[in-house]
Structure formats: C-alpha cells, structure tokens
Design a protein around this motif. Structure first.
Motif: not given
Length: 563
Positions: A301-312, A331-337, A363-365, A455-457
């Motif tokens: 129940e883990q979700k990851t969104f990762d975005l990277k933009a490179n401008l040389p 899951d319902s534990s935390f969200v990290t940005v 942020t802890s959920l 911390f775990e998060n």
C-alpha cells in the motif's frame, strides 16, 4: 583468283597479329650476383603479364621496392628479350643502407613528435631505412592535422656516411597560414541543438582546424541518447575559408518502461500484484532536454510519484539545470514531499558535476504521532558527480560503466528543534566483457544518513526489481544500506540474453534497532522485439537466519519500449 589469295594472306596476317597481342608475357629479374638475385626473389614480384606495358610497370615497381628497403642506388642495368614471350630484367642493387638519421631542425612541432612517441629532447630521428616511408607518412599526416593541411615533408641534403648509413634534413614545403574553422554545418539532423556542438563536442567557429581532434570529438556523439553519427566529418577548403560538415541522424530516445509483479502474501496466502511505469521523454523539443515520470504502486500500500526535468546548456551557457518532485505515501501512516533543484556542469561527454538544494516536508497521517513517525521539515545542500561510459552499437547493454556519487548536509526541523544531518549516496555498476557472448554485471548501491535520531518517515526505502531482488518493492527501510547485484550474462544473439541473479545486502534501521543481511537468488532473460526490451526475472529472497521458501518467490515482468 588473285584477289582471293590477297584476302587470304591478309586474314592470316591479321590472325597472327591478334594471336601475338593476346600472348602471355613472362618476366625474370636478377641481380648482379647470386645474393642480389635472392634479394629480388624475396620480393615475390609478379611474373606473368597480358601486355608489355604491364610488364614494364612491374620492373619499375621492383626498383621502387628495392629502394624502400635500403638499396637506394639501385639501377636497372638492362631489359633483354629472350624470346617471343620472355624478358630478362637485370638490376644492380649496389650498397645496402640500413639506417638513416633525419635532422628535424625544429621543422616538426613537438606536439606531433609526442603523438608519435618520439623523444622531443633530441633534434633528430634515427630509424631503419625500411621504415622511412611509413614514418614520413605518419609525420606528414599529423602535421596536416595540426592546422596545416596543405603542407608536405621533404628530405633534403641527403648524404652517405662512412658507416653505411644515411643522413638527411627534414623540411616542410609550402607551409601556409594556419587554418581555422569558419563555418560548422550539420547535415542529416539540421535541428541538432547548437549548444551541444559548442558545449558538448567543444567545436566552435574560429577554432584552429585539426581534423584528427575533430574526429575524436564527434565520436562522442555515440554517448548521446538522441543522436548518432552517420559518417565521419568532412571539410571543404576554399581560398579563404574552411567549412566543416558534421553528419548526424536523430535517434528514437523516448522510452516507456513498466513491469507487473506478483507473489504470494505470506499472511493471506493470496496472490498480490504490484507494478510501476517509467516514462522518459528526451529531446522532443530539439533542445537536448529530458523529462522523466515514475509512478509506483507497491503491494505494501505504498505509492510513489517521481518527476524530474533536465534542461542542459541553459541559454547556450555551459550550465544546465535539473528540477525534481517526489511524493511518497505509505498506507495511512505518512506522506513525504521531496523537492530538489540542481545546477549542472558537463565537464566532458562522460563527466558531470552538480550542486543543488533539496527540501523535504513529511506529514504524519496517524491520529496520534508516535516516536517513529513525526511531522518534520528538512533542507539539504548537495554535491553530485556522475561518470558514464557507453558501449557503441549495443542495444542490449548500452552502458558499460556508470558511477553516481552524492553528498549532502543540512538540518531537520521538528516543531522548533533543529538537528544537523549529513547524507551520502553511491550507485555504480560495471559490465565485464569476457568475450562476445559472456559477461559479468556487477552493481553496488548504498546510502547512509547520519543523525542523532531517526524517524521512520525519513529513512531510505529499497527492495525489489531495481534493488535487492526477491523482496517486495520498497519493503525495507534503513538509515544505512548497501546492495550488491551480480549477474552472469550469456548473449544468445544480439537480441536475446539469459542471466543468473545473485544479490546480497546489508542494512541498519536504528529506529527499530535492526541489523540484517539479505540474499537474493534467481534467474532471468532479456529479449528485444518490435515492442521494445522485454525482461523476465524469477527471484527468491531470504534473510541471514531464514531458509528458502518457494512461496516467497517473486516474478517480475517489465517492458521498455522506445519511441
């Protein structure tokens, strides 16, 4: 009757003439004595010819070859016709000169001498006469590359010494003004980013012309994902300008990568599915830019969104930028940005350095925050070094060596309390090619965060197909971890390979006071088809004190499509 006889005689005469013209001619060459004849025979000259002109050319060629091996005074004494089809060429080789000393007299640039591994402390070059022609060709080629393409070497003041050697001065004829590049023209891929010509290839207008250096630089186009060199560069010389033509084609470089994984949940004994998608968009605006998007959904129940933009090469400068955004939900534990920004400098096609800053908000959920999960913010200042060596013309394994090292320092803030922290990360792999079919792949990855408390998060998450195989995706958390991946690979053909899986890992989680060793075993294969690169992995993981269970096996399927 008389007319018929005249015609018959004319016909027979013509026939005899044509027969004589088509007759094979033979050549025998000999010297003034038996030893000279043996020397001539060692040249393995041609002995049969269709006409006299070809025979005479071979005689002149024999003389040239004798001169090249040191008989510089060779004379053709006479050529005698022995019979209707055989000729005898008599040579007088005279003295053999084995060595020659070339006085350079400062005419040859020291950089040219270094390239040819010639001692620059001496103003002369001593060589075998037999090597004279090839040595002069190399010298002349390098001098032509060193700015002066129209110059040529000459030997003057040739003298015979008493010890049987030769002495000569080396001079450069028709030396002209140094050439510079006046115009750079890209053919094939006319929209190729101009900044990459100037900054990446380091080829500029008004730069001194050196064809060898230019060829070495354009070969680095093979290190770019979005372009390829069609053929070597060419130069057009006019009376007052030098035009350089570079031949490039655009490569398909966008890729879509995804995998579907499934395994048995040890608690419910049910099959669970997980997967991810990885989308890379490269050079779609003909700027050399890249955009990477990763989305993962794990069985935990883990979700990851990762975005990277490179401008040389921003605004044509030597500097580039990279921006990143990562959102992780457990899951319902935390969200990290996580947000990051970097400034990059491409030293050369293989080496890249960068400095940057990143900020994290977690942020802890949970209804009541625990000692293990807390709301926190952190800011880090980072440095990074990357090295990449690609393998040309290899679609299965395009990169032979990659090294990525990062270091950062910063502060974590919880409520009004600040705590200093440092981070270090390493990710490197190498392919050892044993031969065309067999190779060994080794990858070492790891990271550590130094802090007084954890911390775990804020811990690193690893495990799965891109980490230690045989474990669930991102199921392991650590403040310190290292992973060693190894594969023995056998290339069946240019589109199919099979491999073993042998992984090992060590990690520490001070939050829960855990220190553990992990192992992964299995096998897999990779196949290039019309859709892209399809990969299959079967792996089983275990801890140091745990035995293998088939029910813990993981099967991963992935497809990387290029478009």
């Amino acid at each position: 009757m008389l007319l018929k006889r005249i015609m018959l005689f004319a016909f027979l005469g013509l026939t005899s003439f044509l027969k004589s013209q088509s007759q094979t001619l033979y050549l025998k060459a000999q010297g003034a004595d038996e030893k000279q004849t043996q020397t001539i025979d060692s040249l393995y000259y041609k002995k049969s010819f269709s006409d006299f002109s070809s025979l005479n050319e071979e005689i002149q060629l024999i003389k040239k070859r004798l001169i090249n091996i040191g008989y510089i005074e060779t004379d053709i004494a006479e050529v005698n016709k022995l019979n209707d089809s055989s000729y005898l060429a008599q040579f007088d080789l005279k003295q053999l000169y084995k060595k020659i000393r070339l006085n350079l007299n400062g005419h040859v640039d020291k950089n040219v001498l270094r390239l040819l591994q010639i001692d620059t402390n001496r103003n002369y070059l001593e060589i075998e006469v037999a090597e004279l022609e090839s040595t002069l060709e190399k010298l002349n080629s390098e001098i032509s590359n060193q700015v002066d393409p129209f110059s040529s070497l000459q030997l003057t003041n040739i003298k015979k010494l008493a010890d049987g050697s030769l002495l000569a001065d080396v001079s450069i004829s028709e030396k002209k003004a140094a050439r510079t590049i006046d115009s750079i023209i890209v053919k094939g891929y006319e929209k190729f980013p101009k900044a990459f010509v100037i900054r990446y290839l380091k080829i500029r207008r008004k730069q001194p012309f050196n064809l060898k250096t230019i060829k070495d630089k354009t070969s680095d186009l093979e290190n770019l994902q979005f372009s390829n060199q069609i053929k070597e560069p060419e130069v057009l010389f006019t009376k007052d300008s030098t035009l350089l033509y570079i031949y490039i084609e655009k490569q398909r470089s966008n890729s879509f990568d995804g995998f579907l994984g499934f395994g048995t949940n040890t608690e419910t004994n049910k099959i669970e599915f997980n997967g991810y998608l990885n989308l890379n968009l490269i050079n779609n605006l003909n700027y050399g830019e890249s955009l990477r998007l990763i989305y993962k959904s794990d069985e935990n129940e883990q979700k990851t969104f990762d975005l990277k933009a490179n401008l040389p090469y921003l605004f044509g400068s030597p500097l580039g930028t990279e921006f990143g955004l990562n959102i992780f939900k457990r899951d319902s534990s935390f969200v990290t940005v996580f947000q990051s920004a970097k400034v990059q400098y491409q030293i050369n096609p293989r080496n890249l350095i960068s400095v940057g800053i990143d900020a994290t908000t977690s942020t802890s959920l949970l209804d009541n925050s625990t000692n293990f999960v807390q709301d926190y913010k952190s800011v880090f200042y980072n440095t990074n070094y990357q090295y990449t060596k690609r393998q040309k013309y290899d679609k299965l394994f395009p990169i032979n060596l990659q090294l990525d090292i990062s270091f950062g320092f910063g502060k974590r803030t919880v409520a009004d309390l600040n705590e200093d922290q440092t981070k270090f990360g390493l990710d490197t792999y190498k392919i050892f090619n044993l031969n065309n079919k067999n190779s060994i792949y080794m990858r070492l990855a790891g990271a550590i965060i130094n802090s007084d408390s954890y911390f775990e998060n804020e811990l690193y998450r690893f495990g799965g197909i891109n980490s230690i195989r045989g474990f669930e995706e991102n199921s392991l958390a650590a403040n310190l971890f290292s992973v060693l991946n190894t594969e023995y690979r056998y290339r069946v053909n240019n589109s199919l390979y099979v491999h073993s899986i042998l992984d090992a890992s060590y990690f520490e989680n001070q939050t829960f006071d855990v220190k553990e060793k992990l192992f992964g075993f299995g096998f897999g294969f990779g196949l290039i088809n019309k859709a892209g690169l399809f990969r299959f992995n079967y792996s089983n993981g275990k801890t140091q004190n745990q035995s293998f269970k088939l029910s813990d096996s993981k099967i991963h399927l992935s497809l990387t499509a290029t478009f």
